[in-house]
Design an enzyme around this catalytic site. Structure first.
Site, PDB file in Angstrom:
ATOM      1  NE  ARG A 197      -2.301  -1.323   3.562  1.00 27.20           N
ATOM      2  CZ  ARG A 197      -1.757  -0.531   4.475  1.00 27.20           C
ATOM      3  NH1 ARG A 197      -1.880   0.787   4.368  1.00 27.20           N
ATOM      4  NH2 ARG A 197      -1.130  -1.029   5.502  1.00 27.20           N
ATOM      5  CE1 TYR A 223       0.484  -6.192  -2.085  1.00 27.34           C
ATOM      6  CE2 TYR A 223      -0.536  -4.186  -1.250  1.00 27.34           C
ATOM      7  CZ  TYR A 223      -0.076  -5.459  -1.048  1.00 27.34           C
ATOM      8  OH  TYR A 223      -0.195  -6.026   0.194  1.00 27.34           O
ATOM      9  CE  LYS A 235      -6.888  -3.542   5.621  1.00 28.29           C
ATOM     10  NZ  LYS A 235      -5.631  -4.092   5.520  1.00 28.29           N
ATOM     11  CG  HIS A 294      -6.888  -2.920  10.300  1.00 32.93           C
ATOM     12  ND1 HIS A 294      -5.591  -2.459  10.319  1.00 32.93           N
ATOM     13  CD2 HIS A 294      -6.888  -3.968   9.451  1.00 32.93           C
ATOM     14  CE1 HIS A 294      -4.839  -3.212   9.518  1.00 32.93           C
ATOM     15  NE2 HIS A 294      -5.599  -4.130   8.984  1.00 32.93           N
ATOM     16  CB  SER A 347      -0.501  -3.542   8.017  1.00 39.66           C
ATOM     17  OG  SER A 347      -1.683  -2.848   7.701  1.00 39.66           O
ATOM     18  CB  CYS A 373       1.029  -6.115  14.082  1.00 43.95           C
ATOM     19  SG  CYS A 373       2.189  -4.790  13.678  1.00 43.95           S
ATOM     20  CG  ASP A 385      -7.239  -7.154   7.192  1.00 48.20           C
ATOM     21  OD1 ASP A 385      -6.230  -6.993   7.896  1.00 48.20           O
ATOM     22  OD2 ASP A 385      -7.510  -6.399   6.234  1.00 48.20           O
ATOM     23  NE  ARG A 425       0.090  -8.630   2.493  1.00 49.13           N
ATOM     24  CZ  ARG A 425      -0.401  -8.229   3.656  1.00 49.13           C
ATOM     25  NH1 ARG A 425      -1.471  -8.817   4.181  1.00 49.13           N
ATOM     26  NH2 ARG A 425       0.170  -7.242   4.323  1.00 49.13           N
TER      27      ARG A 425
HETATM   28  P1  GTP Z   1      -2.103  -7.671   7.544  1.00 50.39           P
HETATM   29  O1  GTP Z   1      -2.628  -8.733   6.638  1.00 50.39           O
HETATM   30  O2  GTP Z   1      -1.065  -6.835   6.903  1.00 50.39           O
HETATM   31  O3  GTP Z   1      -3.179  -6.830   8.141  1.00 50.39           O
HETATM   32  O4  GTP Z   1      -1.259  -8.431   8.716  1.00 50.39           O
HETATM   33  P2  GTP Z   1      -1.697  -9.262   9.999  1.00 50.39           P
HETATM   34  O5  GTP Z   1      -1.978  -8.333  11.131  1.00 50.39           O
HETATM   35  O6  GTP Z   1      -2.746 -10.249   9.655  1.00 50.39           O
HETATM   36  O7  GTP Z   1      -0.325 -10.033  10.388  1.00 50.39           O
HETATM   37  P3  GTP Z   1       0.066 -11.579  10.289  1.00 50.39           P
HETATM   38  O8  GTP Z   1      -0.765 -12.441  11.182  1.00 50.39           O
HETATM   39  O9  GTP Z   1       0.123 -11.953   8.858  1.00 50.39           O
HETATM   40  O10 GTP Z   1       1.548 -11.567  10.901  1.00 50.39           O
HETATM   41  C1  GTP Z   1       2.571 -10.789  10.351  1.00 50.39           C
HETATM   42  C2  GTP Z   1       3.895 -11.239  10.866  1.00 50.39           C
HETATM   43  O11 GTP Z   1       3.926 -11.228  12.296  1.00 50.39           O
HETATM   44  C3  GTP Z   1       4.283 -12.643  10.437  1.00 50.39           C
HETATM   45  O12 GTP Z   1       5.623 -12.629  10.000  1.00 50.39           O
HETATM   46  C4  GTP Z   1       4.151 -13.456  11.689  1.00 50.39           C
HETATM   47  O13 GTP Z   1       5.066 -14.522  11.709  1.00 50.39           O
HETATM   48  C5  GTP Z   1       4.422 -12.463  12.812  1.00 50.39           C
HETATM   49  N1  GTP Z   1       3.669 -12.821  14.036  1.00 50.39           N
HETATM   50  C6  GTP Z   1       2.349 -13.059  14.128  1.00 50.39           C
HETATM   51  N2  GTP Z   1       1.967 -13.392  15.389  1.00 50.39           N
HETATM   52  C7  GTP Z   1       3.102 -13.350  16.130  1.00 50.39           C
HETATM   53  C8  GTP Z   1       3.385 -13.600  17.528  1.00 50.39           C
HETATM   54  O14 GTP Z   1       2.502 -13.920  18.338  1.00 50.39           O
HETATM   55  N3  GTP Z   1       4.676 -13.445  17.922  1.00 50.39           N
HETATM   56  C9  GTP Z   1       5.667 -13.095  17.043  1.00 50.39           C
HETATM   57  N4  GTP Z   1       6.897 -12.956  17.514  1.00 50.39           N
HETATM   58  N5  GTP Z   1       5.440 -12.862  15.722  1.00 50.39           N
HETATM   59  C10 GTP Z   1       4.182 -12.994  15.272  1.00 50.39           C
HETATM   60  C1  SPV Z   2      -2.821  -4.503   5.436  1.00 53.23           C
HETATM   61  O1  SPV Z   2      -1.853  -3.884   4.975  1.00 53.23           O
HETATM   62  O2  SPV Z   2      -3.339  -4.227   6.545  1.00 53.23           O
HETATM   63  C2  SPV Z   2      -3.390  -5.631   4.661  1.00 53.23           C
HETATM   64  C3  SPV Z   2      -2.916  -5.838   3.296  1.00 53.23           C
HETATM   65  O3  SPV Z   2      -4.264  -6.315   5.147  1.00 53.23           O
HETATM   66  S1  SPV Z   2      -3.630  -4.711   2.161  1.00 53.23           S
HETATM   67  O4  SPV Z   2      -4.773  -5.347   1.545  1.00 53.23           O
HETATM   68  O5  SPV Z   2      -2.607  -4.424   1.170  1.00 53.23           O
HETATM   69  O6  SPV Z   2      -4.054  -3.523   2.859  1.00 53.23           O
HETATM   70 MN    MN Z   3      -4.753  -5.648   7.315  1.00 51.09          MN
END
Ligand code: GTP
Ligand code: SPV
Ligand code: MN
Length: 594
Positions: A72, A200, A209, A229, A251, A253, A280, A375
């Site tokens: 983004r 993207y 979003k 979110h 994002s 996290c 999400d 992704r």
């Molecule tokens: P968006 O799709 O961008 O909104 O991301 P998201 O919030 O769904 O994050 P996602 O669950 O994909 O995790 C992103 C990164 O954080 C990955 O590399 C995970 O391995 C890492 N991660 C997730 N949960 C944990 C946790 O409990 N501990 C640690 N250390 N890392 C974590």
């Molecule tokens: C985020 O960035 O929080 C996502 C991926 O979930 S996107 O659809 O690119 O916003």
């Molecule tokens: Mn997201």
């Protein structure tokens, strides 16, 4: 052109768009599998999609975006409200009239030699009282294919809409993927989105979003509901009762990971189960019983690939084994499958990296095989732990709201707000180290209120006020309790102190017990915290000691003094719409850490 609807507002808008964009062909997306399959075949012929090994990954495809177009672009995302004040200080703003003109000039004639795809889609189960409808036009089969996974698309949506004018207009034009002319513009007053020069995810899948957060947050403010979110997760205890929580993390996290978590052995054997409703976005509204109910407006997962493996998130991995589109991952040429950093310890040696150039995982250790923001787009129905309530048009009742970010220091493992307003305060000052999900520096701490900083479609202080107003409509006994978590605290050697992932259920267990009034807590300067012995560490011997847990639950008053000063500065930057109640919470914090 043959029309799929007699809706006069849609048809008038399409006539105007067609005259501007000049497509060679026009295709309505009906939602039928045969049509979607044929489009993907066509995209394989042009190289837009690569068909993967159909035995190992049936109906899966790989797509690469331009190297300058992998996340983004917040700096080029605009909220176009009549006045700058309505967009507020956290949003980029442009004048709507001038912006439409600028975008029309960029997009004019850009569908020449191309096909216009018209995608009718529903955010939320079709016909649900919480669902909303959009039409996206695009010149990209990749966008069509992703939208068909992420949302409910097709003729049925038009039938439900009828002749109503309540739908979001979305224009997407690839143009030349020119980063200098890339704009992602939202017009909340017009229910309109206009995205040019990107291909993207979050920039072009306009249901996600752009609509489900930026436009929807504005609609929600006007109509008395919330677009957040947030993931939605159901936790079933051994007695068979399921409680639902919503969690907002910025994002990349950990939302997808928490939403699909696998209970630790000790919990599994006792009979705990976890169900994913969403990973999400949540749309939340008060139900007839006075509680808040949430739906996931999406129909699939657009998840971060790197780090996803059969230990960290086996449910996500299983979800990607069929009908999935991978974007910007590494292509294993030996067996025509995909790979990313953190999938396993065996990177392919005969591969193409995410940009399409040869890559040998044994040799090319100086550059990644997959983009850090690569992704998967996977259908929700594939998810082994998908909640039986996923399609429930009324949503699920929410017991807790949880905020969290990446903070190496400061933020404790978990704490609870004193009441709703204090919970809104905690959400409003959420901060996190930035990630690869947006372009720009990675690892810089920034304020990300409610994990919504890039997604609030109007003024931030007014959005805080809306949160307070929602609280006023709720009976405090029925309102979700509000918590903050931090899975990312690091020790002095830079190692994560908390194992995270499935073990996060240990913290969720305490949260649910607090909601049910089954455990007491310690009052601290920042809110309620668990007694260390109330977080179950059984089975974590050797990984987490009671002492390290105590460290993760400690409040360092000096650091919090600095934090309070940072919050004050942040509130000042937001101007005079920050509600007095939140300034009061800040004063209390300052006094408490004196
Ligand atoms: P968006 O799709 O961008 O909104 O991301 P998201 O919030 O769904 O994050 P996602 O669950 O994909 O995790 C992103 C990164 O954080 C990955 O590399 C995970 O391995 C890492 N991660 C997730 N949960 C944990 C946790 O409990 N501990 C640690 N250390 N890392 C974590
Ligand atoms: C985020 O960035 O929080 C996502 C991926 O979930 S996107 O659809 O690119 O916003
Ligand atoms: Mn997201």
């Amino acid at each position: 052109m043959e029309r799929l609807t007699t809706n006069p507002t849609i048809n008038a808008w399409l006539d105007e768009r067609i005259a501007l964009l000049c497509p060679d062909n026009i295709v309505w997306i009906t939602g039928e599998k045969a049509q979607l399959d044929a489009l993907k075949e066509e995209a394989c012929k042009t190289g837009e999609l690569i068909k993967l090994n159909q035995e190992l990954l049936p109906e899966c495809y790989l797509h690469r975006t331009a190297v300058n177009d992998v996340a983004r672009v917040e700096a080029r995302t605009f909220i176009c409200t009549p006045t700058k004040e309505e967009a507020g200080p956290l949003n980029n703003w442009m004048d709507p009239t001038e912006t439409y003109k600028m975008l029309d000039d960029i997009a004019r004639g850009s569908y020449k030699g191309r096909t216009m795809y018209i995608i009718p889609y529903s955010m939320g189960p079709i016909g649900s009282p919480l669902a909303k409808i959009g039409i996206e036009i695009t010149d990209s089969i990749y966008v069509v294919s992703n939208m068909a996974i992420m949302t409910r698309v097709g003729t049925k949506v038009l039938e439900v809409l009828g002749d109503s004018d309540d739908w979001v207009r979305g224009t997407h034009c690839k143009c030349d993927i020119d980063p200098e002319k890339r704009y992602i513009c939202q017009f909340p007053q017009d229910n309109a989105i206009y995205s040019v020069n990107s291909g993207y995810g979050g920039n072009v899948l306009l249901g996600k979003k752009c609509f489900a957060l930026r436009i929807a947050s504005y609609q929600a403010m006007k109509e008395g509901w919330q677009a957040e979110h947030m993931l939605i997760l159901g936790i079933e205890n051994p007695q068979g009762e399921t409680k639902y929580v919503c969690a907002a993390f910025p994002s990349a996290c950990g939302k997808t990971n928490l939403a699909m978590l696998i209970p630790p052995e000790g919990y599994k054997s006792k009979g705990y189960k976890v169900f994913t409703v969403g990973d999400d976005i949540s749309w939340i509204r008060k139900g007839p019983d006075g509680r808040l109910y949430a739906i996931n407006p999406e129909n699939g997962f657009f998840g971060v690939a790197p780090g996803t493996n059969d230990k960290s998130n086996p449910n996500a991995l299983a979800t990607t084994k069929r009908g999935t589109i991978f974007t910007n991952v590494c292509h294993n040429l030996d067996n025509n499958t995909v790979w990313w950093e953190g999938l396993d310890k065996n990177p392919p040696t005969n591969a193409n990296d995410w940009t399409g150039i040869p890559w040998n995982g044994a040799v090319d250790t100086d550059r990644p095989g997959a983009n850090p923001n690569s992704r998967f787009t996977a259908p929700a129905v594939n998810c082994p732990c998908l909640s039986p309530e996923f399609e429930n048009p009324q949503g699920v009742p929410i017991s807790a709201f949880i905020f969290g970010g990446r903070r190496a220091k400061l933020a404790p493992l978990v704490y609870q707000s004193r009441d709703w307003n204090h919970g809104v305060f905690i959400g409003s000052v959420l901060s996190s180290e930035t990630t690869a999900a947006a372009t720009g520096a990675v690892g810089v701490v920034r304020r990300d209120p409610m994990a919504m900083r890039p997604f609030i479609g109007y003024d931030c202080g007014t959005y805080f006020q809306h949160w307070l107003d929602i609280g006023k409509t709720l009976d405090p006994n029925k309102a979700p309790k509000i918590f903050n978590v931090n899975w990312f605290r690091k020790d002095d050697e830079g190692h994560f102190m908390w194992p995270g992932f499935g073990d996060n259920l240990r913290v969720l267990e305490w949260i649910i017990k607090r909601c049910e009034g089954e455990v007491d807590a310690v009052e601290t300067p920042i809110g309620f915290m668990p007694k260390p012995e109330d977080i179950n560490l059984e089975g974590l011997e050797g990984e987490v000691t009671l002492d390290s847990l105590k460290a993760m639950l400690s409040v360092d008053k000096d650091l919090w003094k600095e934090e309070a000063a940072g919050i004050e500065e942040f509130y000042q930057s937001l101007g005079n719409t920050v509600p007095k109640e939140l300034h009061d919470c800040l004063e209390t914090l300052k006094n408490n850490v004196q």
